[in-house]
Design a protein around this motif. Structure first.
Motif: not given
Ligand code: PMV
Length: 335
Positions: A13-14, A16-26, A243-256
């Motif tokens: 999770x997280x 792209x937003x992690x580049x802007x200082x938000x937390x992410x889990x890997x 999280x996926x919905x928000x990733x779609x909002x920021x336009x980094x998903x794709x049809x594949x």
């Protein structure tokens, strides 16, 4: 000869937003490995870097285009030698191989650089800590990503699940219950640098909108950290979907990616999203042990060129954080 390894990684999770200082889990993906070997070479050879998978060989110090994949390898070697205070000339043959697919969101650049830093340092009598390895690899990540958050080098150097916030001290995570993940590859290479650059351009155009989305992604990562610690796997799955919905909002998903994610959900995944920079690369699905096979088959059926099933084991204690420890030295493992 000295040999060292490093795993791939997946962002739960997280991104792209992690580049802007938000937390992410890997989490590390241990089925995928990069490997580096270092051997002494005849006097006068200098340093030669062989990248077996790319079929390329580069003589350290000779001119190289920044678009050449060996450029980042040479930079990694230079940073590591500088860090050790090593004097040239050195006569060494460095060989890199990796099962982490390139530009697919699974951390191939950081994995290769981590293996290379470890093998080279150990060969020359140094034992860098995981933090030192991570810091050196971060310099290579700048070449790959432009403005990396540092999450890839961190999770790969520590080889443990991490809750990561740029610029803050690292927190490793414990899972309250085992996690089963299905990772499906669209087969589409997507350079992280391009996706990160496009998100930055869009953020500059509409900072308010993007900041609000990043805030929501950060809140999801925080909620997921708790769900992971308490073993609330269904909640973790729902958070991945959000999280996926928000990733779609920021336009980094794709049809594949959407096709593989949709197939995973229809086959019973608890949650699914893209993983890494997006626009291609891999998706990830959280599954129950009973739905692993169905989800893996569905993702393959929807067009994935490769599917990996990975299990993140339950941690022995219930606390959700601990002081990071260095990963074991693996200087005898095969690539
Ligand atoms: O595509 P990957 O695996 O390199 O993941 C990049 C994650 C981003 O958040 C998109 C970039 C970053 O530096 O954190």
């Amino acid at each position: 000869m000295t040999r060292a390894e490093a795993p791939g990684k997946a962002i739960l999770l997280g991104e792209h937003a992690v580049v802007y200082g938000r937390p992410a889990i890997a989490v590390p993906v241990t089925q995928l490995r990069a490997c580096a070997t270092v051997t002494d070479a005849p006097a006068g050879q200098g340093i030669i870097i062989h990248a077996e998978d790319l079929g390329s060989s580069h003589h350290f110090g000779t001119p190289i285009d920044s678009a050449d994949p060996a450029f980042a390898l040479e930079a990694t070697v230079r940073h590591t030698l500088d860090w050790m205070g090593s004097q040239l000339p050195l006569d060494l043959t460095l060989t890199i191989c990796s099962t982490v697919p390139i530009a697919r969101g699974l951390g191939s650049g950081a994995a290769v650089a981590t293996a290379l830093v470890r093998a080279l340092a150990q060969h020359l009598g140094h034992s860098p800590t995981a933090t030192e390895v991570s810091d050196l690899v971060y310099q290579t990540e700048i070449l790959h990503h432009g403005t990396p958050s540092g999450i890839d080098n961190t999770v790969i150097a520590f080889e443990q699940p991490v809750y990561f916030v740029k610029g803050r001290s690292l927190e490793t995570l414990r899972a309250g219950k085992p996690l089963w993940l299905v990772i499906g590859d669209t087969g589409i290479a997507s350079p992280t640098k391009v996706a990160v650059r496009d998100v930055r351009r869009a953020w500059r155009r509409e900072p308010g909108r993007y900041e609000a989305w990043f805030d929501r992604i950060g809140a999801i990562a925080d909620a997921a950290r708790k769900a992971l610690a308490t073993g609330d796997i269904p909640l973790l799955g729902r958070l991945m979907d959000e999280n996926q919905e928000l990733l779609e909002n920021i336009d980094v998903s794709s049809k594949e990616l959407d096709a593989l994610i949709g197939a995973a959900r229809s086959a019973g995944a608890l949650g699914s999203k893209l993983c890494g920079a997006g626009r291609g690369g891999n998706m990830i699905a959280l599954v129950s042990p009973t739905s692993v096979q169905d989800v893996a088959d569905a993702v393959r059926g929807a067009g994935a060129v490769n599917v990996i099933v990975t299990e993140l084991e339950e941690s022995p204690h219930s606390a959700d954080s601990e002081t990071p420890r260095a990963p074991p030295v693996r200087d005898s493992a095969q690539c």
